[in-house]
Write an enzyme that holds these catalytic residues in place. Structure first.
Site, PDB file in Angstrom:
ATOM      1  N   CYS A   1       1.157   8.056  10.171  1.00 28.48           N
ATOM      2  CA  CYS A   1       0.927   8.577   8.706  1.00 28.48           C
ATOM      3  C   CYS A   1       2.374   9.370   8.295  1.00 28.48           C
ATOM      4  CB  CYS A   1      -0.254   9.003   8.440  1.00 28.48           C
ATOM      5  SG  CYS A   1      -1.720   8.280   8.761  1.00 28.48           S
TER       6      CYS A   1
ATOM      7  N   GLU B   1       2.413   5.896   4.950  1.00 26.59           N
ATOM      8  CA  GLU B   1       3.542   5.573   5.917  1.00 26.59           C
ATOM      9  C   GLU B   1       2.918   4.481   7.053  1.00 26.59           C
ATOM     10  OE1 GLU B   1       6.634   6.331   6.548  1.00 26.59           O
ATOM     11  OE2 GLU B   1       6.963   7.499   4.906  1.00 26.59           O
TER      12      GLU B   1
ATOM     13  N   THR C   1       1.087   3.196  10.222  1.00 25.10           N
ATOM     14  CA  THR C   1      -0.203   3.333  10.834  1.00 25.10           C
ATOM     15  C   THR C   1      -0.365   2.124  12.156  1.00 25.10           C
ATOM     16  OG1 THR C   1      -2.536   3.918  11.046  1.00 25.10           O
ATOM     17  CG2 THR C   1      -2.033   1.984   9.512  1.00 25.10           C
TER      18      THR C   1
ATOM     19  N   PHE D   1      -9.386   1.541   4.613  1.00 28.29           N
ATOM     20  CA  PHE D   1      -9.171   2.589   5.558  1.00 28.29           C
ATOM     21  C   PHE D   1      -9.592   2.022   6.708  1.00 28.29           C
ATOM     22  CE2 PHE D   1     -13.885   2.543   4.000  1.00 28.29           C
ATOM     23  CZ  PHE D   1     -14.533   2.573   5.024  1.00 28.29           C
TER      24      PHE D   1
ATOM     25  N   SER E   1      -7.769   6.854   8.879  1.00 31.42           N
ATOM     26  CA  SER E   1      -6.433   6.781   7.718  1.00 31.42           C
ATOM     27  C   SER E   1      -6.905   5.828   6.720  1.00 31.42           C
ATOM     28  CB  SER E   1      -5.396   6.223   8.639  1.00 31.42           C
ATOM     29  OG  SER E   1      -5.118   6.931   9.800  1.00 31.42           O
TER      30      SER E   1
ATOM     31  N   ARG F   1       0.754  -0.896   0.137  1.00 31.70           N
ATOM     32  CA  ARG F   1       0.020  -0.117   0.000  1.00 31.70           C
ATOM     33  C   ARG F   1       0.886   1.137   0.036  1.00 31.70           C
ATOM     34  NH1 ARG F   1       0.477   2.729   4.658  1.00 31.70           N
ATOM     35  NH2 ARG F   1       0.595   1.717   6.760  1.00 31.70           N
TER      36      ARG F   1
END
Length: 216
Positions: free
Chosen positions: A175, A80, A82, A158, A144, A77
């Site tokens: 992130c 950054e 998460t 998400f 996110s 993906r």
């Protein structure tokens, strides 16, 4: 838009991230081989873990990768690092963008719109931010987004913080955003619960993508 069939899974148990990620990859490969196969939606919760995108900066992890107390996964993906955990609702969408719009920016903005509609159902005022991906309440991030895409077949999706331990985000730079504050839906609507949010997520995704859902 013609309705498409989508398989939907909504487990009640707390799921291990890697098991669900492997499942997504299987459905993605199935769609790549034959796009008449159904799309796939997964809505649920994960055990505590941290995930990084393809180009993530490991400096955004504020703990050692050698520390066995943390489960860390580098996955297909963008974005950054998460955090996933119980009390956070995660939605994965494995779908064929050729049936919608072959534009990843359109897809990201579409997901933001979906999240804003979900929170709006619970009378929570939220917004996207120029230059960022995700959804905020004021200056706090509530949701996110991270997606992967192969031959226009998406993966990942998400997460929305419902009633989770936000302290887990203190172990990372969420992130990649310095001094990023996080929020829970429960702080803005005491009457909601995660099962009700899950029901609304399913409803709005079905409406926005014209899905005929099949449970499996």
């Amino acid at each position: 838009m013609v309705n498409r069939t989508a398989i939907i899974k909504q487990p009640d148990n707390i799921s291990f991230f890697n098991d669900v990620y492997k499942l997504q990859k299987e459905y993605q490969e199935s769609l790549i081989l034959d796009n008449s196969n159904p799309d796939f939606i997964w809505i649920g919760e994960h055990q505590l873990c941290y995930t990084l995108g393809r180009g993530s900066n490991y400096d955004n992890l504020l703990f050692s990768l050698n520390d066995d107390n943390y489960d860390v996964f580098k996955i297909d993906r963008g974005g950054e690092v998460t955090c996933h955990m119980p009390g956070q609702l995660v939605t994965y969408l494995v779908l064929d963008l050729k049936n919608f719009n072959k534009d990843l920016n359109w897809y990201l903005r579409k997901i933001e719109e979906i999240i804003i509609k979900i929170l709006g159902t619970f009378n929570i005022d939220c917004h996207s931010r120029d230059g960022f991906t995700g959804v905020w309440i004021g200056n706090k991030k509530i949701a996110s987004i991270g997606i992967g895409c192969k031959r226009w077949i998406t993966i990942n999706g998400f997460s929305i913080n419902i009633d989770c331990e936000l302290e887990n985000f203190n172990k990372i730079v969420p992130c990649g955003i310095e001094n990023c504050l996080m929020a829970n839906m429960i702080d803005y609507n005491k009457n909601l619960n995660i099962q009700e949010v899950k029901r609304i997520v399913k409803k709005i995704i079905q409406e926005e993508f014209n899905f005929d859902f099949v449970s499996k």
